[in-house]
Design an enzyme around this catalytic site. Structure first.
Site, PDB file in Angstrom:
ATOM      1  N   GLY A 118       0.805  -1.210   0.000  1.00  0.00           N
ATOM      2  CA  GLY A 118       0.000   0.000   0.000  1.00  0.00           C
ATOM      3  C   GLY A 118       0.840   1.262   0.000  1.00  0.00           C
ATOM      4  O   GLY A 118       2.074   1.227   0.090  1.00  0.00           O
ATOM      5  N   GLY A 136       3.475  -0.102  -6.116  1.00  0.00           N
ATOM      6  CA  GLY A 136       2.183   0.220  -5.535  1.00  0.00           C
ATOM      7  C   GLY A 136       1.130  -0.841  -5.766  1.00  0.00           C
ATOM      8  O   GLY A 136       1.342  -1.856  -6.441  1.00  0.00           O
ATOM      9  N   CYS A 169      -0.376  -8.988  -7.950  1.00  0.00           N
ATOM     10  CA  CYS A 169      -1.046  -7.692  -8.158  1.00  0.00           C
ATOM     11  C   CYS A 169      -1.379  -7.464  -9.619  1.00  0.00           C
ATOM     12  O   CYS A 169      -2.136  -6.551  -9.950  1.00  0.00           O
ATOM     13  CB  CYS A 169      -0.160  -6.561  -7.639  1.00  0.00           C
ATOM     14  SG  CYS A 169       1.527  -6.606  -8.286  1.00  0.00           S
TER      15      CYS A 169
END
Length: 361
Positions: A118, A136, A169
């Site tokens: 985060g 990120g 991600c």
């Protein structure tokens, strides 16, 4: 072993190709209390890199810890010899905490920091005064329009979204599909290993895995079969992904769950799909996927969404070198600009110049 074809690709491409690269990462996981600390050799290194990643392991990996935290400690050298200078385990002297993380980051032997997660941890390493790479968060959308090869698109989405139980991600986190093909797309996805949740199951599932601040960490990376069993559903053999049709405001599409659960949003046309995908990506500029045979629309989405990785007509993992161009990497450094990191990202460029002597002109 899981039936997910993506895991086979992970084993075949990811592990072998990284093993032969000029940088390696040694992960010291939070071991069970009974596990003794692992002693690692220490060798001289040119530069040490501390990589900090909140990590949640996923079954059925046999070495997966129960606790959802691990710390990566990596060394980058100019020769193909690697070692870690510290071992962190629950039975060792140092336990994962904010204080210990700050101590490691400020250690004089650590010259470079790599953070994934985060904005909080990324901001911390960027303000450390040391060279930092920040990776990120992402919330990758996949768009499917009326021109797409639906059988191929369905297989790619199921493979990509179930890859490592949706932990990467880069994996598909939500699907935006044109109204005219949604029903057939869902049918094809079920054929390729997805399970469509009913309205009742959707409500139970939302209560189970979503909390006030987003995904509940205890369910991150868990298999689809385990999630379905927890809500009392009969689990068909071979299920890798749970799909459900939801609104654009539903937490399954607004939040990055990192679970094999994929919300599908129905829209009237491809232009609406592209606009909604850009909205759901939340400006992370991380990863996006689109299935279409319309080159104009494929180009439009790429220009509007401006992600580091943009996969056209393939599973999300094609964007990290698994069945697609490039090389495997799971550190996508959008905030600090490196993009898809490679061994070069962790090295310092140097120049030695001699003036006068040895100049034969």
């Amino acid at each position: 072993a899981t039936t997910c074809g993506g895991n086979e690709l992970e084993n075949r491409y990811g592990r072998e190709r990284w093993r032969n690269s000029s940088i390696t990462s040694l992960r010291a996981v939070v071991n069970p209390p009974s596990a003794p600390p692992i002693a690692l050799p220490r060798v001289p290194v040119k530069m040490s890199i501390l990589s900090i990643t909140p990590f949640t392991s996923a079954e059925p990996r046999p070495v997966a810890p129960r606790k959802p935290v691990a710390w990566h400690s990596s060394m980058c050298t100019s020769a193909p010899y690697f070692a870690a200078s510290a071992v962190i385990s629950s039975s060792g002297a140092m336990k994962p905490s904010i204080e210990n993380t700050n101590a490691m980051m400020s250690h004089p032997d650590v010259r470079m920091l790599v953070a994934t997660g985060g904005p909080g941890i990324v901001k911390t390493v960027l303000s450390s005064g040391k060279k930092a790479i920040g990776a990120g968060a992402g919330n990758p959308p996949v768009v499917v329009d009326a021109t797409a090869d639906l059988d191929h698109a369905a297989k790619c989405i199921v493979d990509g979204a179930s890859f490592d139980n949706n932990l990467p991600c880069t994996a598909e986190k939500e699907c935006v599909a044109v109204d005219s093909i949604v029903d057939l797309l869902k049918f094809k996805m079920v054929q390729h290993g997805a399970y469509e949740a009913s309205a009742e199951e959707l409500a139970k599932l939302e209560q189970l895995i979503v909390g006030p601040k987003g995904a509940k960490t205890e369910w991150v990376g868990k298999p689809a079969s385990q999630l379905l069993k927890e809500i009392g559903s009969q689990v068909p053999v071979g299920v890798r992904l749970i799909i459900c049709e939801v609104s654009k405001d539903h937490p399954f599409v607004q939040h990055e769950l990192m679970m094999p659960v994929l919300g599908i949003v129905r829209v009237p046309d491809v232009d609406s799909a592209i606009d909604l995908a850009c909205e759901l990506e939340h400006g992370n500029r991380h990863t996006a996927i689109m299935h279409s045979k319309d080159v104009t629309k494929l180009t439009k989405m790429g220009k509007l969404i401006q992600t580091t990785i943009y996969v056209k007509n393939g599973p999300s993992f094609a964007g990290i070198g698994i069945g697609g161009e490039g090389y495997p990497t799971f550190t996508i450094a959008g905030p600090t600009g490196e993009g898809l990191t490679s061994p070069r990202s962790f090295c310092r460029r140097r120049r030695c110049a001699m003036v006068g002597e040895l100049n034969v002109r």
